[in-house]
Design an enzyme around this catalytic site. Structure first.
Site, PDB file in Angstrom:
ATOM      1  N   GLU A 100      12.289 -23.954  -1.400  1.00 56.02           N
ATOM      2  CA  GLU A 100      12.340 -22.546  -0.794  1.00 56.02           C
ATOM      3  C   GLU A 100      13.568 -22.552   0.129  1.00 56.02           C
ATOM      4  O   GLU A 100      13.583 -23.465   0.786  1.00 56.02           O
ATOM      5  CB  GLU A 100      11.012 -21.879  -0.276  1.00 56.02           C
ATOM      6  CG  GLU A 100      11.155 -20.808   0.429  1.00 56.02           C
ATOM      7  CD  GLU A 100      11.421 -19.525  -0.514  1.00 56.02           C
ATOM      8  OE1 GLU A 100      12.444 -19.668  -1.118  1.00 56.02           O
ATOM      9  OE2 GLU A 100      10.767 -18.618  -0.564  1.00 56.02           O
ATOM     10  N   ASP A 101      14.304 -21.462   0.229  1.00 60.24           N
ATOM     11  CA  ASP A 101      15.505 -21.390   1.277  1.00 60.24           C
ATOM     12  C   ASP A 101      14.900 -21.472   2.632  1.00 60.24           C
ATOM     13  O   ASP A 101      15.274 -22.077   3.528  1.00 60.24           O
ATOM     14  CB  ASP A 101      16.465 -20.302   0.625  1.00 60.24           C
ATOM     15  CG  ASP A 101      15.601 -19.011   0.539  1.00 60.24           C
ATOM     16  OD1 ASP A 101      14.349 -18.930   0.847  1.00 60.24           O
ATOM     17  OD2 ASP A 101      16.379 -18.092   0.157  1.00 60.24           O
ATOM     18  N   ASP A 104       9.325 -17.698   6.178  1.00 61.80           N
ATOM     19  CA  ASP A 104       9.579 -16.551   7.160  1.00 61.80           C
ATOM     20  C   ASP A 104       8.389 -16.101   7.713  1.00 61.80           C
ATOM     21  O   ASP A 104       7.382 -16.725   8.425  1.00 61.80           O
ATOM     22  CB  ASP A 104      10.427 -15.505   6.685  1.00 61.80           C
ATOM     23  CG  ASP A 104      10.645 -14.183   7.822  1.00 61.80           C
ATOM     24  OD1 ASP A 104      10.752 -14.258   8.830  1.00 61.80           O
ATOM     25  OD2 ASP A 104      10.546 -13.161   7.364  1.00 61.80           O
ATOM     26  N   PHE A 153      17.668 -13.010  11.678  1.00 60.02           N
ATOM     27  CA  PHE A 153      18.118 -12.967  10.222  1.00 60.02           C
ATOM     28  C   PHE A 153      19.331 -13.708   9.715  1.00 60.02           C
ATOM     29  O   PHE A 153      20.326 -13.265  10.132  1.00 60.02           O
ATOM     30  CB  PHE A 153      18.206 -11.486   9.743  1.00 60.02           C
ATOM     31  CG  PHE A 153      18.053 -11.168   8.249  1.00 60.02           C
ATOM     32  CD1 PHE A 153      16.966 -10.929   7.819  1.00 60.02           C
ATOM     33  CD2 PHE A 153      19.302 -11.080   7.351  1.00 60.02           C
ATOM     34  CE1 PHE A 153      16.823 -10.961   6.171  1.00 60.02           C
ATOM     35  CE2 PHE A 153      19.272 -10.725   6.044  1.00 60.02           C
ATOM     36  CZ  PHE A 153      17.769 -10.877   5.473  1.00 60.02           C
ATOM     37  N   ARG A 166      26.059 -15.298   0.031  1.00 62.61           N
ATOM     38  CA  ARG A 166      25.181 -16.487  -0.491  1.00 62.61           C
ATOM     39  C   ARG A 166      26.197 -17.723  -0.769  1.00 62.61           C
ATOM     40  O   ARG A 166      25.538 -18.608  -0.679  1.00 62.61           O
ATOM     41  CB  ARG A 166      24.619 -16.156  -2.176  1.00 62.61           C
ATOM     42  CG  ARG A 166      23.431 -15.083  -1.898  1.00 62.61           C
ATOM     43  CD  ARG A 166      22.546 -15.257  -3.415  1.00 62.61           C
ATOM     44  NE  ARG A 166      22.034 -14.068  -3.656  1.00 62.61           N
ATOM     45  CZ  ARG A 166      20.556 -13.727  -3.300  1.00 62.61           C
ATOM     46  NH1 ARG A 166      20.157 -14.756  -2.587  1.00 62.61           N
ATOM     47  NH2 ARG A 166      20.200 -12.775  -3.385  1.00 62.61           N
TER      48      ARG A 166
END
Ligand code: 5GP
Length: 180
Positions: A100-101, A104, A153, A166
């Site tokens: 997973e990137d 959060d 963010f 991206r």
């Protein structure tokens, strides 16, 4: 928001990202060496850049699959996670490594980890490039973590803002955004 009014501040350089991936790959390779090939599952779309760069450094047999979940701005309630694209391969009896990137709130991974265990995976481990620990709502165990980031963010290296950024080779944060 005017694109001209924004600037990207670099948080993690391309060099630091790649160096950390080399370390993570060595750790993962050593942990899985000698066993059944792990099934590495990337969470679309953000994990793609990270997954490719990481897995190219791992020199043991492995399999690759993808899953897509609902993401930011989907309009769902917090904690409600939808599977937009399921994995193609069966999980029963497999050693799953989820890629997973960013973690959060933890809602996405909490749901996906539970689903994979329910489907009978022999083991499920998590490798997250970024850990936004300060935003966590539900606890998620991260077995392999790239970097911890502040509660801001972030974008780049797979992470988007409305599908942009991206393809940046580094992780950054938008600064100076104004509503014009
Ligand atoms: P969680 O369910 O842990 O709150 O977050 C899951 C997803 O939200 C991540 O996979 C990612 O797609 C998105 N997300 C969370 N934080 C950020 C961020 O700082 N930047 C971007 N671009 N996406 C984020």
């Amino acid at each position: 928001m005017s694109a001209n009014a924004t600037r990207i501040r670099e948080l993690i350089s391309a060099e630091r990202l790649q160096a950390r991936l080399t370390e993570l790959a060595a750790e993962i390779e050593s942990d899985y060496r000698g066993g059944d090939p792990p099934l590495c599952i990337g969470v679309l779309k953000g994990s793609v850049f990270f997954l490719v760069d990481l897995l190219k450094r791992i020199d043991i047999p492995l399999h690759v699959d993808f899953l897509q979940t609902s993401s930011y701005g989907s309009g769902t309630e917090p904690g409600e996670v939808r599977i937009l694209k399921d994995v193609d391969l069966p999980l029963r009896g497999r050693h799953v490594l989820l890629l997973e990137d960013i973690v959060d709130t933890g809602y996405t991974l909490n749901t996906v980890l539970a689903l994979f265990r329910f489907r009978g995976a022999s083991s499920v481990k998590l490798c997250a490039l970024l850990d936004k620990r300060g935003a966590r709502q539900v606890e998620v165990p991260i077995d392999y973590c790239g970097f911890e980031v502040e509660n801001v963010f972030v974008l780049g290296y797979g992470l988007d803002v409305d599908e942009r950024y991206r393809n940046l080779p580094y992780i950054g944060v938008l600064e100076g955004a104004t509503d014009e």
